[in-house]
Design a protein around this motif. Structure first.
Motif, short mmCIF file in Angstrom:
data_model
loop_
_atom_site.label_atom_id
_atom_site.label_comp_id
_atom_site.label_asym_id
_atom_site.label_seq_id
_atom_site.Cartn_x
_atom_site.Cartn_y
_atom_site.Cartn_z
N ARG A 65 -5.95 42.33 -45.69
CA ARG A 65 -6.03 42.26 -44.22
C ARG A 65 -5.41 40.99 -43.66
NH1 ARG A 65 -11.34 44.55 -41.71
NH2 ARG A 65 -10.59 43.03 -40.25
N PHE A 66 -5.48 39.92 -44.42
CA PHE A 66 -4.90 38.64 -43.99
C PHE A 66 -3.78 38.29 -44.97
CE2 PHE A 66 -4.89 33.90 -43.79
CZ PHE A 66 -4.46 33.79 -42.49
N THR A 67 -2.59 38.74 -44.63
CA THR A 67 -1.43 38.64 -45.52
C THR A 67 -0.57 37.43 -45.14
OG1 THR A 67 -0.07 39.99 -44.05
CG2 THR A 67 -1.37 41.16 -45.75
N PRO A 68 0.34 37.05 -46.03
CA PRO A 68 1.29 35.99 -45.65
C PRO A 68 2.07 36.34 -44.39
CG PRO A 68 1.37 36.35 -48.02
CD PRO A 68 0.49 37.44 -47.44
N GLU A 69 2.39 37.62 -44.21
CA GLU A 69 3.12 38.04 -43.01
C GLU A 69 2.29 37.80 -41.75
OE1 GLU A 69 4.85 39.87 -46.50
OE2 GLU A 69 2.78 39.92 -45.79
N ARG A 70 1.01 38.11 -41.81
CA ARG A 70 0.16 37.88 -40.62
C ARG A 70 0.01 36.40 -40.32
NH1 ARG A 70 -4.44 42.36 -39.63
NH2 ARG A 70 -2.99 44.10 -39.67
N PHE A 71 -0.14 35.60 -41.36
CA PHE A 71 -0.27 34.16 -41.12
C PHE A 71 1.05 33.58 -40.61
CE2 PHE A 71 -0.79 29.66 -42.50
CZ PHE A 71 -1.85 29.36 -41.64
N ALA A 72 2.16 34.08 -41.15
CA ALA A 72 3.48 33.63 -40.67
C ALA A 72 3.62 33.98 -39.18
CB ALA A 72 4.59 34.27 -41.48
N ASP A 73 3.14 35.15 -38.77
CA ASP A 73 3.18 35.53 -37.35
C ASP A 73 2.39 34.55 -36.50
OD1 ASP A 73 4.83 37.76 -37.54
OD2 ASP A 73 3.15 39.18 -37.72
N VAL A 74 1.23 34.13 -36.98
CA VAL A 74 0.41 33.16 -36.24
C VAL A 74 1.16 31.84 -36.11
CG1 VAL A 74 -1.70 31.75 -36.35
CG2 VAL A 74 -1.81 34.21 -36.85
N LEU A 75 1.69 31.36 -37.23
CA LEU A 75 2.43 30.09 -37.19
C LEU A 75 3.65 30.19 -36.28
CD1 LEU A 75 2.30 29.02 -40.95
CD2 LEU A 75 1.02 28.04 -39.03
N PHE A 76 4.33 31.33 -36.35
CA PHE A 76 5.53 31.51 -35.53
C PHE A 76 5.17 31.57 -34.05
CE2 PHE A 76 9.36 33.74 -34.01
CZ PHE A 76 10.29 32.84 -34.49
N SER A 77 4.05 32.19 -33.72
CA SER A 77 3.60 32.22 -32.31
C SER A 77 3.32 30.81 -31.81
CB SER A 77 2.34 33.08 -32.18
OG SER A 77 2.62 34.42 -32.45
N LEU A 78 2.71 29.99 -32.65
CA LEU A 78 2.48 28.59 -32.28
C LEU A 78 3.81 27.87 -32.04
CD1 LEU A 78 -0.31 27.57 -34.81
CD2 LEU A 78 -0.55 27.82 -32.33
N MET A 79 4.79 28.16 -32.89
CA MET A 79 6.09 27.53 -32.75
C MET A 79 6.78 27.96 -31.46
SD MET A 79 7.38 27.72 -36.71
CE MET A 79 9.01 27.98 -36.15
#
Length: 185
Positions: free
Chosen positions: A148-162
């Motif tokens: 449910r919490f994949t590298p892709e989902r975390f990358a999306d969170v980081l990218f949204s912050l960026m």
């Protein structure tokens, strides 16, 4: 005027230089031809319209700003990658003032779709690289990711912050590093 045919990349490079010196308004078939020292027809050999030229220039600016170092293996860990990305955002903001907020306004009608597609392609390359770094990061604690919490989902969170930081012109990456530390390490 010199009618020596130039390359597509030369045209894009001269266009980026025009933007850096004079802003987005300077990019036209005629001004780019003058900057390249070629005829207007030479530019049309590579780009069928001003919209096509501007779209290609937008994409080339994204590529220049976020040209990844030789492979993602160049990053020791996710924190190093994110720090680098924020540094590149700051560079892009200085080198191309207003680019992150204004380039989308350069497109009208159908041109917006092409511009959006080019921007999303550049963003996807960044997301893919960030995911690759997340998967290879030796500091990520076991069990940090699951179905449910994949590298892709975390990358999306980081990218949204960026993206938010880009629009705010806030290049302090400390909050993103804290999220990485608390979530993964």
């Amino acid at each position: 005027m010199n009618t020596v045919v130039t390359s597509r990349e030369d045209i894009l490079q001269h266009s980026r230089q025009l933007i850096q010196r004079q802003g987005w308004g300077a990019v036209s078939i005629r001004t780019v031809a003058q900057a390249c020292g070629v005829s207007v027809g030479s530019i049309y050999n590579y780009f069928g319209s001003k919209a096509e030229l501007v779209g290609a220039v937008v994409e080339s600016v994204w590529q220049e700003i976020f040209q990844l170092p030789q492979g993602t293996e160049g990053f020791a860990d996710t924190a190093a990658c994110v720090s680098w990305l924020y540094g590149r955002m700051e560079y892009g903001s200085r080198a191309y003032p207003g680019f992150f907020t204004l380039h989308a306004l350069r497109f009208t009608g159908d041109e917006k779709q092409d511009g959006r597609r080019r921007m999303q392609r550049a963003w996807q390359q960044l997301l893919d690289a960030l995911c690759a770094v997340l998967r290879q990061d030796p500091r990520v604690r076991p069990g940090a990711f699951d179905s449910r919490f994949t590298p892709e989902r975390f990358a999306d969170v980081l990218f949204s912050l960026m993206l938010s930081a880009m629009l705010r012109q806030d290049f302090d990456y400390a909050p993103a590093l804290e999220i990485i530390r608390r979530t993964l390490y």
